[in-house]
Design a protein around this motif. Structure first.
Motif, PDB file in Angstrom:
ATOM      1  N   GLU A   1       0.833  -1.202   0.000  1.00  0.00           N
ATOM      2  CA  GLU A   1       0.000   0.000   0.000  1.00  0.00           C
ATOM      3  C   GLU A   1       0.873   1.259   0.000  1.00  0.00           C
ATOM      4  O   GLU A   1       0.592   2.225  -0.712  1.00  0.00           O
ATOM      5  CB  GLU A   1      -0.916  -0.010   1.220  1.00  0.00           C
ATOM      6  CG  GLU A   1      -2.020   1.011   1.177  1.00  0.00           C
ATOM      7  CD  GLU A   1      -2.999   0.851   2.320  1.00  0.00           C
ATOM      8  OE1 GLU A   1      -3.419   1.888   2.861  1.00  0.00           O
ATOM      9  OE2 GLU A   1      -3.315  -0.301   2.673  1.00  0.00           O
ATOM     10  N   ALA A   2       1.929   1.228   0.791  1.00  0.00           N
ATOM     11  CA  ALA A   2       2.808   2.402   0.906  1.00  0.00           C
ATOM     12  C   ALA A   2       3.520   2.722  -0.405  1.00  0.00           C
ATOM     13  O   ALA A   2       3.721   3.883  -0.732  1.00  0.00           O
ATOM     14  CB  ALA A   2       3.833   2.176   2.013  1.00  0.00           C
ATOM     15  N   VAL A   3       3.910   1.665  -1.140  1.00  0.00           N
ATOM     16  CA  VAL A   3       4.651   1.902  -2.380  1.00  0.00           C
ATOM     17  C   VAL A   3       3.751   1.828  -3.618  1.00  0.00           C
ATOM     18  O   VAL A   3       4.222   1.984  -4.739  1.00  0.00           O
ATOM     19  CB  VAL A   3       5.846   0.913  -2.534  1.00  0.00           C
ATOM     20  CG1 VAL A   3       6.836   1.087  -1.407  1.00  0.00           C
ATOM     21  CG2 VAL A   3       5.377  -0.515  -2.669  1.00  0.00           C
ATOM     22  N   GLY A   4       2.471   1.564  -3.400  1.00  0.00           N
ATOM     23  CA  GLY A   4       1.541   1.514  -4.520  1.00  0.00           C
ATOM     24  C   GLY A   4       1.631   0.250  -5.353  1.00  0.00           C
ATOM     25  O   GLY A   4       1.356   0.266  -6.546  1.00  0.00           O
ATOM     26  N   SER A   5       2.003  -0.862  -4.724  1.00  0.00           N
ATOM     27  CA  SER A   5       2.132  -2.128  -5.442  1.00  0.00           C
ATOM     28  C   SER A   5       0.931  -3.027  -5.149  1.00  0.00           C
ATOM     29  O   SER A   5       0.816  -3.602  -4.065  1.00  0.00           O
ATOM     30  CB  SER A   5       3.425  -2.844  -5.028  1.00  0.00           C
ATOM     31  OG  SER A   5       3.465  -4.144  -5.568  1.00  0.00           O
ATOM     32  N   GLU A   6       0.047  -3.149  -6.133  1.00  0.00           N
ATOM     33  CA  GLU A   6      -1.104  -4.031  -5.969  1.00  0.00           C
ATOM     34  C   GLU A   6      -0.672  -5.487  -5.875  1.00  0.00           C
ATOM     35  O   GLU A   6      -1.299  -6.285  -5.181  1.00  0.00           O
ATOM     36  CB  GLU A   6      -2.085  -3.832  -7.120  1.00  0.00           C
ATOM     37  CG  GLU A   6      -2.807  -2.500  -7.071  1.00  0.00           C
ATOM     38  CD  GLU A   6      -3.811  -2.339  -8.194  1.00  0.00           C
ATOM     39  OE1 GLU A   6      -4.106  -3.322  -8.895  1.00  0.00           O
ATOM     40  OE2 GLU A   6      -4.296  -1.204  -8.360  1.00  0.00           O
ATOM     41  N   ARG A   7       0.399  -5.839  -6.587  1.00  0.00           N
ATOM     42  CA  ARG A   7       0.912  -7.214  -6.548  1.00  0.00           C
ATOM     43  C   ARG A   7       1.344  -7.581  -5.132  1.00  0.00           C
ATOM     44  O   ARG A   7       0.984  -8.638  -4.618  1.00  0.00           O
ATOM     45  CB  ARG A   7       2.097  -7.382  -7.508  1.00  0.00           C
ATOM     46  CG  ARG A   7       2.610  -8.830  -7.562  1.00  0.00           C
ATOM     47  CD  ARG A   7       3.838  -8.973  -8.462  1.00  0.00           C
ATOM     48  NE  ARG A   7       5.016  -8.284  -7.997  1.00  0.00           N
ATOM     49  CZ  ARG A   7       5.796  -8.681  -6.980  1.00  0.00           C
ATOM     50  NH1 ARG A   7       5.487  -9.750  -6.296  1.00  0.00           N
ATOM     51  NH2 ARG A   7       6.870  -8.000  -6.652  1.00  0.00           N
ATOM     52  N   LEU A   8       2.087  -6.706  -4.480  1.00  0.00           N
ATOM     53  CA  LEU A   8       2.555  -6.961  -3.122  1.00  0.00           C
ATOM     54  C   LEU A   8       1.385  -7.003  -2.144  1.00  0.00           C
ATOM     55  O   LEU A   8       1.353  -7.834  -1.240  1.00  0.00           O
ATOM     56  CB  LEU A   8       3.578  -5.906  -2.701  1.00  0.00           C
ATOM     57  CG  LEU A   8       4.407  -6.198  -1.447  1.00  0.00           C
ATOM     58  CD1 LEU A   8       5.124  -7.539  -1.547  1.00  0.00           C
ATOM     59  CD2 LEU A   8       5.421  -5.089  -1.215  1.00  0.00           C
ATOM     60  N   GLN A   9       0.410  -6.144  -2.355  1.00  0.00           N
ATOM     61  CA  GLN A   9      -0.783  -6.163  -1.512  1.00  0.00           C
ATOM     62  C   GLN A   9      -1.504  -7.503  -1.664  1.00  0.00           C
ATOM     63  O   GLN A   9      -1.944  -8.094  -0.681  1.00  0.00           O
ATOM     64  CB  GLN A   9      -1.730  -5.032  -1.882  1.00  0.00           C
ATOM     65  CG  GLN A   9      -1.256  -3.668  -1.461  1.00  0.00           C
ATOM     66  CD  GLN A   9      -2.196  -2.556  -1.927  1.00  0.00           C
ATOM     67  OE1 GLN A   9      -3.074  -2.770  -2.739  1.00  0.00           O
ATOM     68  NE2 GLN A   9      -1.988  -1.369  -1.396  1.00  0.00           N
ATOM     69  N   GLY A  10      -1.618  -7.978  -2.903  1.00  0.00           N
ATOM     70  CA  GLY A  10      -2.271  -9.266  -3.161  1.00  0.00           C
ATOM     71  C   GLY A  10      -1.527 -10.427  -2.535  1.00  0.00           C
ATOM     72  O   GLY A  10      -2.136 -11.326  -1.951  1.00  0.00           O
ATOM     73  N   GLU A  11      -0.196 -10.411  -2.664  1.00  0.00           N
ATOM     74  CA  GLU A  11       0.619 -11.462  -2.044  1.00  0.00           C
ATOM     75  C   GLU A  11       0.410 -11.466  -0.531  1.00  0.00           C
ATOM     76  O   GLU A  11       0.306 -12.526   0.093  1.00  0.00           O
ATOM     77  CB  GLU A  11       2.096 -11.254  -2.352  1.00  0.00           C
ATOM     78  CG  GLU A  11       2.494 -11.581  -3.759  1.00  0.00           C
ATOM     79  CD  GLU A  11       3.968 -11.310  -4.022  1.00  0.00           C
ATOM     80  OE1 GLU A  11       4.728 -11.045  -3.058  1.00  0.00           O
ATOM     81  OE2 GLU A  11       4.366 -11.362  -5.210  1.00  0.00           O
ATOM     82  N   GLY A  12       0.368 -10.278   0.034  1.00  0.00           N
ATOM     83  CA  GLY A  12       0.169 -10.178   1.480  1.00  0.00           C
ATOM     84  C   GLY A  12      -1.182 -10.710   1.899  1.00  0.00           C
ATOM     85  O   GLY A  12      -1.302 -11.404   2.912  1.00  0.00           O
ATOM     86  N   LEU A  13      -2.204 -10.412   1.133  1.00  0.00           N
ATOM     87  CA  LEU A  13      -3.551 -10.894   1.436  1.00  0.00           C
ATOM     88  C   LEU A  13      -3.604 -12.422   1.373  1.00  0.00           C
ATOM     89  O   LEU A  13      -4.186 -13.069   2.248  1.00  0.00           O
ATOM     90  CB  LEU A  13      -4.550 -10.287   0.453  1.00  0.00           C
ATOM     91  CG  LEU A  13      -6.017 -10.523   0.747  1.00  0.00           C
ATOM     92  CD1 LEU A  13      -6.407  -9.922   2.095  1.00  0.00           C
ATOM     93  CD2 LEU A  13      -6.869  -9.921  -0.354  1.00  0.00           C
TER      94      LEU A  13
END
Length: 71
Positions: free
Chosen positions: A25-37
């Motif tokens: 979220e902080a860096v604007g990466s939807e991919r990283l957000q998805g991986e985290g979810l």
């Protein structure tokens, strides 16, 4: 893997997943957000498996104690 190990790994995966979501979220990466979810969900599942294993062990122990008293 035992119930306690499942619960520990589940808690770790939940924490790492939440951290990934925050960084994403902080860096604007939807991919990283998805991986985290996904990782957080995996952690929830691992903890549920650990809880189920513990419940099964408790039930077996209780049945064994009951059987021992009846003998």
């Amino acid at each position: 893997m035992g119930a306690t190990a499942d619960k520990i790994k589940g808690t770790a995966n939940e924490a790492i997943g939440k951290a990934k979501q925050g960084v994403g979220e902080a860096v604007g990466s939807e991919r990283l957000q998805g991986e985290g979810l996904i990782q957080e969900g995996k952690g929830h599942a691992q903890k549920a498996v650990g809880d189920a294993k513990q419940a099964a062990k408790d039930a077996v122990d209780k049945a064994s104690d009951f059987a021992q008293r009846k003998l």
